[in-house]
Design a protein around this motif. Structure first.
Motif, mmCIF file in Angstrom:
data_model
loop_
_atom_site.group_PDB
_atom_site.id
_atom_site.type_symbol
_atom_site.label_atom_id
_atom_site.label_comp_id
_atom_site.label_asym_id
_atom_site.label_seq_id
_atom_site.Cartn_x
_atom_site.Cartn_y
_atom_site.Cartn_z
ATOM 1 N N UNK A 130 0.822 -1.214 0.000
ATOM 2 C CA UNK A 130 0.000 0.000 0.000
ATOM 3 C C UNK A 130 0.859 1.268 0.000
ATOM 4 N N UNK A 131 0.320 2.311 -0.600
ATOM 5 C CA UNK A 131 0.987 3.613 -0.583
ATOM 6 C C UNK A 131 0.959 4.198 0.819
ATOM 7 N N UNK A 132 -0.077 3.854 1.576
ATOM 8 C CA UNK A 132 -0.237 4.298 2.957
ATOM 9 C C UNK A 132 -0.705 3.099 3.778
ATOM 10 N N UNK A 133 0.016 2.778 4.842
ATOM 11 C CA UNK A 133 -0.434 1.723 5.758
ATOM 12 C C UNK A 133 0.138 2.006 7.136
ATOM 13 N N UNK A 134 -0.431 1.363 8.163
ATOM 14 C CA UNK A 134 -0.029 1.644 9.527
ATOM 15 C C UNK A 134 0.944 0.606 10.067
ATOM 16 N N UNK A 135 0.685 -0.675 9.824
ATOM 17 C CA UNK A 135 1.612 -1.680 10.342
ATOM 18 C C UNK A 135 1.697 -2.893 9.424
#
Length: 154
Positions: A130-135
């Motif tokens: 993903x271009x943006x992910x948390x963990x």
């Protein structure tokens, strides 16, 4: 398979963190939420970002933990044009990446000018980072909106 259980509080903090990064780096015109796991994060992001337009698609790949279909199947296709729009595709987790590959293709066919993938978590083996992910985790993630197993004492 080992599992990690997430709380509503953890999810809310993660979604706010994603929203902050989207505001700074890629403010979408449209959010596409992938049913079922991506719907709650997609709706929350839409509200937090100022009621960004929300579309829904449903793609089925898993039958159960570790049990997948041969290939993802679109059950609810995207409706309407995304011509010239910046689109954030939102799901709970990028596991194999196959579901996301199908949705990315559909969003591009609908005319999106830019596409970014936003997930709460990703697996190290995914084909779509993903271009943006948390963990990142190699465990099975159990989100608070999923069923917890119930023990029935006999």
């Amino acid at each position: 398979m080992d599992k990690v259980y997430l709380t509503w509080w953890q999810i809310d903090r993660a979604i706010f963190a994603l929203a902050d990064e989207l505001r700074k780096n890629f403010m979408p015109d449209v959010i596409v939420g992938i049913a079922r796991g991506g719907l709650i994060p997609a709706v929350r992001l839409s509200h937090i970002l100022g009621d960004v337009e929300l579309k829904v698609t449903d793609v089925k790949f898993y039958r159960d933990i570790g049990e997948r279909r041969e290939k993802p199947e679109i059950r609810i296709p995207l409706h309407g044009s995304l011509e010239g729009k910046k689109v954030a595709i939102v799901d709970d987790v990028s596991d194999t990446g196959k579901t996301l590959e199908v949705v990315i293709d559909e969003v591009k066919k609908a005319g999106a000018s830019e596409v970014k993938v936003v997930c709460l978590s990703m697996k190290p083996w995914t084909s779509v980072v993903p271009d943006f992910y948390v963990f990142r985790t190699d465990k099975w993630v159990v989100f608070p909106w999923e069923e917890f197993p119930v023990v029935v004492r006999e």
